[in-house]
Motif scaffolding. Structure first.
Motif, mmCIF file in Angstrom:
data_model
loop_
_atom_site.group_PDB
_atom_site.id
_atom_site.type_symbol
_atom_site.label_atom_id
_atom_site.label_comp_id
_atom_site.label_asym_id
_atom_site.label_seq_id
_atom_site.Cartn_x
_atom_site.Cartn_y
_atom_site.Cartn_z
ATOM 1 N N HIS A 1 10.170 -1.151 -5.157
ATOM 2 C CA HIS A 1 8.958 -1.625 -6.684
ATOM 3 C C HIS A 1 7.955 -1.115 -6.324
ATOM 4 O O HIS A 1 7.195 -0.843 -7.659
ATOM 5 C CB HIS A 1 8.951 -3.417 -6.111
ATOM 6 C CG HIS A 1 7.946 -3.709 -4.746
ATOM 7 N ND1 HIS A 1 8.796 -3.079 -3.658
ATOM 8 C CD2 HIS A 1 6.883 -3.978 -4.387
ATOM 9 C CE1 HIS A 1 7.570 -3.281 -2.432
ATOM 10 N NE2 HIS A 1 6.611 -3.710 -2.734
ATOM 11 N N VAL A 2 7.775 -0.115 -4.954
ATOM 12 C CA VAL A 2 6.386 0.109 -5.273
ATOM 13 C C VAL A 2 6.466 1.869 -6.177
ATOM 14 O O VAL A 2 5.733 1.997 -7.061
ATOM 15 C CB VAL A 2 5.574 0.516 -4.387
ATOM 16 C CG1 VAL A 2 5.094 1.829 -3.666
ATOM 17 C CG2 VAL A 2 6.171 -0.220 -2.993
ATOM 18 N N LEU B 1 3.263 4.233 -8.302
ATOM 19 C CA LEU B 1 2.199 4.541 -6.982
ATOM 20 C C LEU B 1 2.921 5.694 -5.964
ATOM 21 O O LEU B 1 1.846 5.695 -5.239
ATOM 22 C CB LEU B 1 1.792 2.748 -6.085
ATOM 23 C CG LEU B 1 1.483 2.163 -7.314
ATOM 24 C CD1 LEU B 1 1.491 0.285 -6.708
ATOM 25 C CD2 LEU B 1 0.072 1.944 -7.891
ATOM 26 N N LEU C 1 -0.245 2.350 1.075
ATOM 27 C CA LEU C 1 0.218 1.663 1.141
ATOM 28 C C LEU C 1 1.574 0.922 1.659
ATOM 29 O O LEU C 1 2.179 2.100 1.747
ATOM 30 C CB LEU C 1 0.545 1.584 -0.737
ATOM 31 C CG LEU C 1 1.350 0.535 -1.498
ATOM 32 C CD1 LEU C 1 0.723 -0.209 -1.954
ATOM 33 C CD2 LEU C 1 1.610 1.143 -2.860
ATOM 34 N N PHE C 2 1.516 -0.361 2.113
ATOM 35 C CA PHE C 2 2.695 -0.214 2.415
ATOM 36 C C PHE C 2 3.900 -1.501 2.342
ATOM 37 O O PHE C 2 3.254 -2.620 1.624
ATOM 38 C CB PHE C 2 1.712 -1.429 4.014
ATOM 39 C CG PHE C 2 1.244 -1.077 5.160
ATOM 40 C CD1 PHE C 2 0.183 -0.453 4.450
ATOM 41 C CD2 PHE C 2 2.030 -0.663 6.531
ATOM 42 C CE1 PHE C 2 -0.650 0.507 5.716
ATOM 43 C CE2 PHE C 2 1.088 0.374 7.671
ATOM 44 C CZ PHE C 2 -0.289 1.143 6.888
ATOM 45 N N GLY D 1 9.715 -8.135 1.191
ATOM 46 C CA GLY D 1 8.632 -8.368 0.051
ATOM 47 C C GLY D 1 9.256 -8.717 -0.864
ATOM 48 O O GLY D 1 8.618 -9.712 -1.439
ATOM 49 N N ARG D 2 10.438 -8.102 -1.122
ATOM 50 C CA ARG D 2 11.358 -8.696 -2.342
ATOM 51 C C ARG D 2 12.042 -10.064 -1.994
ATOM 52 O O ARG D 2 12.114 -11.087 -3.380
ATOM 53 C CB ARG D 2 12.675 -7.504 -3.216
ATOM 54 C CG ARG D 2 11.841 -6.404 -3.554
ATOM 55 C CD ARG D 2 11.080 -6.110 -4.081
ATOM 56 N NE ARG D 2 10.011 -5.866 -3.403
ATOM 57 C CZ ARG D 2 7.832 -6.396 -3.189
ATOM 58 N NH1 ARG D 2 8.301 -7.317 -4.023
ATOM 59 N NH2 ARG D 2 7.386 -5.973 -2.407
ATOM 60 N N ARG E 1 5.900 -10.471 1.623
ATOM 61 C CA ARG E 1 5.008 -10.498 0.010
ATOM 62 C C ARG E 1 3.670 -10.641 1.080
ATOM 63 O O ARG E 1 2.833 -9.962 -0.108
ATOM 64 C CB ARG E 1 6.132 -10.873 -0.638
ATOM 65 C CG ARG E 1 5.422 -10.290 -2.686
ATOM 66 C CD ARG E 1 5.633 -10.592 -3.665
ATOM 67 N NE ARG E 1 5.777 -10.003 -5.007
ATOM 68 C CZ ARG E 1 4.600 -10.224 -5.251
ATOM 69 N NH1 ARG E 1 4.238 -12.073 -5.098
ATOM 70 N NH2 ARG E 1 3.838 -9.195 -6.366
ATOM 71 N N GLU F 1 2.731 -8.272 2.955
ATOM 72 C CA GLU F 1 2.184 -6.820 2.617
ATOM 73 C C GLU F 1 0.757 -6.729 2.026
ATOM 74 O O GLU F 1 0.171 -5.978 1.669
ATOM 75 C CB GLU F 1 3.025 -6.422 0.902
ATOM 76 C CG GLU F 1 4.628 -6.356 1.644
ATOM 77 C CD GLU F 1 5.322 -6.016 1.112
ATOM 78 O OE1 GLU F 1 5.281 -6.067 -0.751
ATOM 79 O OE2 GLU F 1 6.785 -5.514 1.148
ATOM 80 N N SER F 2 0.583 -7.706 0.604
ATOM 81 C CA SER F 2 -0.705 -8.327 0.312
ATOM 82 C C SER F 2 -2.146 -8.098 0.800
ATOM 83 O O SER F 2 -2.870 -7.889 0.792
ATOM 84 C CB SER F 2 -0.189 -9.090 -1.326
ATOM 85 O OG SER F 2 -0.870 -10.654 -0.862
ATOM 86 N N ASN G 1 -2.052 -4.859 1.834
ATOM 87 C CA ASN G 1 -2.724 -3.785 1.149
ATOM 88 C C ASN G 1 -3.580 -4.040 0.258
ATOM 89 O O ASN G 1 -4.526 -2.892 -0.509
ATOM 90 C CB ASN G 1 -1.244 -3.845 0.403
ATOM 91 C CG ASN G 1 -0.505 -3.034 0.562
ATOM 92 O OD1 ASN G 1 -0.652 -2.230 2.194
ATOM 93 N ND2 ASN G 1 1.135 -3.218 0.524
#
Lengths: 714, 323
Positions: A568-569, A574, A609-610, A622-623, A629, A632-633, A636
């Motif tokens: 996704h990243v 990114l 970015l992790f 995270g998906r 998720r 992660e946020s 990040n």
């Protein structure tokens, strides 16, 4: 006319016939007198002879009795003949009519009347025949006369043609003469007035020349010759003087150079004194001397960097490296050293000499080398940091590409050999990547270079970066080179451009070095599985953190792309090839959290970015897990909480520490949510949480509240 | 909003405007975005028409619930309800018409509001959330007139049986309670996780979705999504969907459900799963049907992504709106 006349005058007919008759008689007498002769002449004429020959022959044959019809012809009037002819015809017609009448009235054949009339008719016929002959002769005569006259005209015409041709030739000759140019016309003579004023009388001879322009010109030419002779003499004498003066100069120079060693000895002796008094006059002077041979962009950089160094940054020093003599040789004539054209001229010359030898391949290789040639002089800017480590920047100028490149080197104060994962951090290849966003120096910033490369078969500048250094855009700006994408031509060197970028760039460079050094230090402790948390940031985390960093390794770009849980990243765009990639593993008990970290070269300005993947009772990422998720946020997104004191050099370690804390929360609340009926709870609840889940997607409380020490939701 | 924020965005709630031409969506950063459906669905739609016409910051916490009345858009944030005039939003002028807070007892943390519904029978707003109680607000006076207490954990979802005058609520404690709003007390309580057919202990017991249609009720969450006959109070069909479901609706003899997993499930009332339509977010929080107008009949779903998938034909994703 004669016909109308005859028709108009019938009353006079009788009289005419009367004369006619007479004529007829005479004619007949003439003819009958010598019918033989006449026949003879006819024969002669038929033989083709001229009247003269006939006459001559006639003279020879018969002496007196000659009859010449031509003579008779001349004496006769054609007008009369015509009238005679008409009368004869009429008379003949009347005779015929009378015979007709007689015959009609029954006269017998051979009667007297008819015979008489027939005789008369015969004489008339003879007359007609005679007249016919005469007319033929007249015609012949007229023809001959016309021919003669025509020949005469032809002769005259030929004469006229000749004369005209002569006239034309003469005119041409005259033209040629008029067009003739004398050499003297090219000579610039003094004006007439001046001539009369300056020239002596024996040359100017005014009495002769005043009225005669030819004489005047001759006189002026004489005067010119005279003057030139005089000037030539003067030139010779001047040369002599010059020679003398040169000799004098030589002598004086010799004297001065004899002074040099003595002076140098004095300078040498004064050096320690200068150094002792910290007044580097000589060094500055030398640098200025060498700087004259720098190419313009490096010169601008030198001036601006040293100016900035003197004004704002005492820890910045600039020096010039390289072979000065070669630079001197390159920039000959020395006055033109600032000119780009001389460079390209030199290039062409060298290419020419090279073209003569070697095969095509070698030639292309030579061309490539020539194209990528650096100026023999380079600039070195040293940026010292407070802790004593120095960033050395070497700036080179590629003469034929008209771009600047930079190589970097770090000499650190402390020993930096400890960390393996930190190897890439101070790698001179990537140290200065993306100082400004997406400026990786792999492509040449000068649009014209592309066409130059095409010529010599260079596909991309990136192949030569390791050898030549990076061509970052900021480097070009520091050197005052501006390449705008829509106008390919170079607009010269602007010092103001360099000045406007100097401060921010130096600050960024210093920031970059500090960030890298700080990371370097942090990495060596991360590799020992210790997350360094400074005292300023202690309040961000609870005192007890059970999860531990188990591994910290570097990763390549390709390995990173292969990870499943970072797609996704990657898809969000990114991740760039210039980024650095790491894998952190945090462990607690049986749970193992893998965190793939993307570290932008502009760290700490850009947050690392992790992306997470948890191995615990199956794999989650995270998906698939909203709570991961959220975790992660938590790591990040909330950069402002985590960056610590400016400029945020502890951001990465704080992120890792937060990751550990949040993993604790995740595991402790998770085991509580799931029914712990099977055996003892692996992760007993130690963190204080107001609520373990909240909201529609049942998120866990990841936010730590400092003084109270409990966890809450965002 | 930076790219990292976009990457970590979740959309929790959606609501169509009364005219059906606009869609409002609330995310985890407390922002509400208004999309123009008429622009996005028009034949000459561009990428720009899939972006919001207006984005404004409505609350501090995530916007878990959005609701449209004839005039207003109601949004629920952390412990507060704000009303925004649709007319003003159309003029790109986001200014709250009013903001109300239910009276909460706990002070340490402000409870969230997870669901709101309008009870048109007495023009009141029913609000369920983090304090385990249901608050009923009179829409005319703007005062909170009653509180329904009984759940032991926070309330996920609400539903209304208008004809019977009943409010249904599903909560984290695993119970579905039926309330008589006139008497203000619970009339029934079904603990779904106790029924063997529905229970899924590996997930948990919470009820996160609830829908009713006359005598039928649909509920799911930790326990499997199941269809209940209310008069007999027994489950009639169990849908074998993996993960917990977060929103389910009845629509024309079909049940649409979304939850964990990147797909919309189409289920038949008999208990079989007819289709699972893939979509962009990796898990879904909300599903909305725009049935008010014939012109823009769409289904929109959103979840853990900044994208809102739009289904014009319900059997495949047409395009995505994005924050």
């Amino acid at each position: 006319m004669p016909l109308s006349h005859s028709a108009a005058t019938p009353p006079s007919l009788k009289l005419d016939t009367e004369t006619h008759k007479f004529d007829q008689k005479k004619l007949i007498k003439d003819m009958s007198s010598d019918p033989l002769k006449k026949r003879k002449t006819k024969v002669i004429r038929n033989d083709g002879g001229t009247p003269e020959t006939k006459r001559l022959r006639g003279d020879g044959d018969q002496d007196v009795r000659t009859y010449n019809e031509e003579v008779e012809l001349e004496s006769r009037d054609p007008e009369q003949d015509y009238t005679l002819y008409k009368n004869t015809c009429e008379a003949l017609a009347t005779l015929m009519g009378e015979i007709q009448e007689l015959k009609a009235s029954g006269a017998k054949e051979g009667s007297v009347e008819v015979e008489t009339k027939r005789r008369q008719g015969c004489s008339h016929f003879i007359t007609l025949k005679k007249l016919n002959r005469l007319s033929h002769m007249r015609l012949k005569k007229a023809r001959d006369q016309t021919h003669e006259a025509k020949q005469k005209v032809d002769v005259l015409h030929l004469q006229l043609q000749n004369l005209l041709y002569e006239v034309m030739h003469l005119q041409k000759e005259i033209g040629k003469c008029l067009e003739f140019k004398s050499q003297h016309e090219e000579i610039e003579l003094v004006s007439v007035d001046e001539f009369f004023k300056d020239a002596p009388a024996e040359i100017s001879r005014p009495h002769l020349t005043k009225d005669d322009p030819h004489q005047l010109t001759l006189a002026r030419l004489d005067w010119e010759l005279e003057q030139r002779k005089r000037l030539a003499e003067q030139y010779k004498s001047s040369l002599c003087t010059k020679e003398k003066i040169l000799k004098g100069i030589e002598l004086k120079k010799e004297y001065l150079s004899s002074l040099q060693p003595g002076l140098q000895a004095i300078m040498q002796a004064s050096l320690p004194v200068q150094e002792y008094l910290s007044m580097p006059f000589e060094r500055v002077q030398k640098q200025a001397e060498v700087a004259r041979h720098l190419p313009p962009p490096l010169y601008v950089l030198l001036v601006q960097a040293s100016a900035y160094g003197q004004a704002c940054d005492k820890n910045l020093s600039v020096s010039i490296n390289g072979d000065v003599d070669e630079a001197k040789a390159l920039s000959r004539p020395p006055e033109d050293s600032q000119d780009d054209e001389s460079d390209s001229d030199a290039e062409e010359e060298q290419q020419n000499t090279k073209r003569r030898r070697g095969t095509v391949g070698v030639q292309l290789d030579d061309k490539r080398k020539e194209m990528l040639k650096r100026h023999p002089l380079s600039l070195c800017i040293d940026l010292k940091c407070k802790d004593g480590s120095v960033l050395h920047l070497f700036f080179y100028y590629l003469m034929n590409l008209n771009i600047l490149t930079v190589k970097a080197k770090v000499s650190a104060s402390a020993d930096l050999s400890g960390a393996i994962s930190a190897g890439e951090l101070l790698n001179p290849e990537s140290l200065l990547n993306c100082l400004y966003a997406s400026d990786d120096g792999q492509e040449t910033p000068n649009p014209t270079n592309r066409y130059q490369f095409d010529k010599v078969g260079i596909t991309t500048f990136a192949d030569y970066v390791s050898e030549l250094g990076h061509a970052y855009i900021w480097v070009q700006k520091l050197g005052g080179l501006q390449f705008s994408s829509d106008t390919p031509q170079v607009e010269g060197v602007h010092s103001s451009l360099s000045a406007s970028h100097m401060e921010s760039t130096i600050k960024l460079l210093r920031g970059r070095l500090l960030a890298r050094l700080a990371l370097h230090k942090q990495f060596s402790s991360l590799e020992h599985n210790i997350v360094p948390v400074s005292t300023e940031c202690q309040h961000l985390f609870p005192a007890k953190v059970v999860s531990r960093l188990a591994r910290w390794t570097m990763m390549s770009y390709e390995d990173f792309l292969e990870l499943g849980f970072v797609q996704h990243v990657v898809n969000a765009g990114l991740v760039r090839e210039t980024d650095l990639f790491f894998m952190a593993t945090v462990e607690r008990g049986t749970a193992r959290l893998q965190a793939a970290v993307v570290l932008n070269p502009r760290y700490p300005e850009i947050t690392p970015l992790f992306s997470l993947s948890l191995l615990w009772k199956g794999e989650r990422s995270g998906r698939t897990d909203d709570n991961l998720r959220a975790l992660e946020s938590e790591v990040n997104v909330f950069r402002s909480e985590l960056q610590g004191p400016r400029p945020g050099l502890q951001l990465l370690t704080n992120q890792i520490q937060r990751l550990c804390v949040c993993l604790d929360v995740y595991l402790e609340t998770e085991s509580q949510v799931c029914d712990g009926s099977e055996g003892p709870i692996e992760f007993p609840r130690e963190k204080m949480c107001l609520r373990s889940v909240r909201g529609p997607n049942r998120l866990k409380p990841f936010k730590y509240n400092h003084p109270q020490g409990f966890f809450s939701h965002r | 909003m930076g790219p990292i924020e976009l990457l970590h965005m979740s959309v929790f709630s959606q609501s169509f405007s009364p005219c059906g031409r606009f869609l409002a969506a609330g995310n985890n950063y407390g922002e509400i975005a208004v999309f123009s459906l008429s622009a996005a669905l028009s034949p000459d739609a561009t990428d720009a028409s899939q972006k919001p016409v207006l984005t404004f910051s409505a609350h501090e916490g995530p916007v878990f619930s959005l609701l449209s009345t004839d005039m207003h858009l109601l949004s629920a944030g952390n412990g507060e309800i704000s009303a925004w005039s649709w007319a003003e939003l159309g003029k790109k002028n986001p200014k709250a018409v009013w903001t109300k807070r239910p009276e909460y007892k706990s002070s340490l943390e402000i409870p969230e509001i997870n669901h709101m519904i309008i009870n048109s029978r007495d023009n009141s707003l029913v609000v369920g959330g983090g304090d385990n109680n249901i608050h009923i607000m009179d829409m005319e006076t703007g005062t909170f007139k009653s509180v329904l207490q009984g759940h032991t954990d926070y309330i996920h979802c609400l539903s209304l049986r208008e004809r019977e005058g009943e409010i249904l609520s599903g909560a984290e404690d695993g119970a579905v309670r039926m309330w008589d709003w006139r008497m203000g007390r619970s009339v029934h309580c079904v603990e779904i996780y106790k029924y063997k057919e529905c229970a899924r202990p590996q997930y948990g017991k919470w009820i996160s979705c609830l829908a009713t249609d006359s005598d039928w009720m649909l509920c799911g969450g930790g326990p499997a999504l199941s269809l209940w006959h209310l008069r007999s109070m027994s489950p009639t069909s169990i849908f074998s969907l993996s993960g917990s479901q977060r929103e389910a609706v009845f629509h024309q003899d079909l049940i649409y459900a979304v939850g964990e997993g990147p797909h919309v499930s189409h289920c038949l009332l008999g208990g079989s799963v007819k289709a699972q339509i893939p979509c962009t977010p990796s898990s879904l929080n909300t599903l909305a049907l725009n049935l008010g107008t014939t012109e823009h009949r769409v289904m929109t779903v959103a979840g853990s992504s900044n994208q809102i998938d739009v289904f014009t034909n319900f059997s495949y994703r047409a395009f995505s709106l994005s924050f």
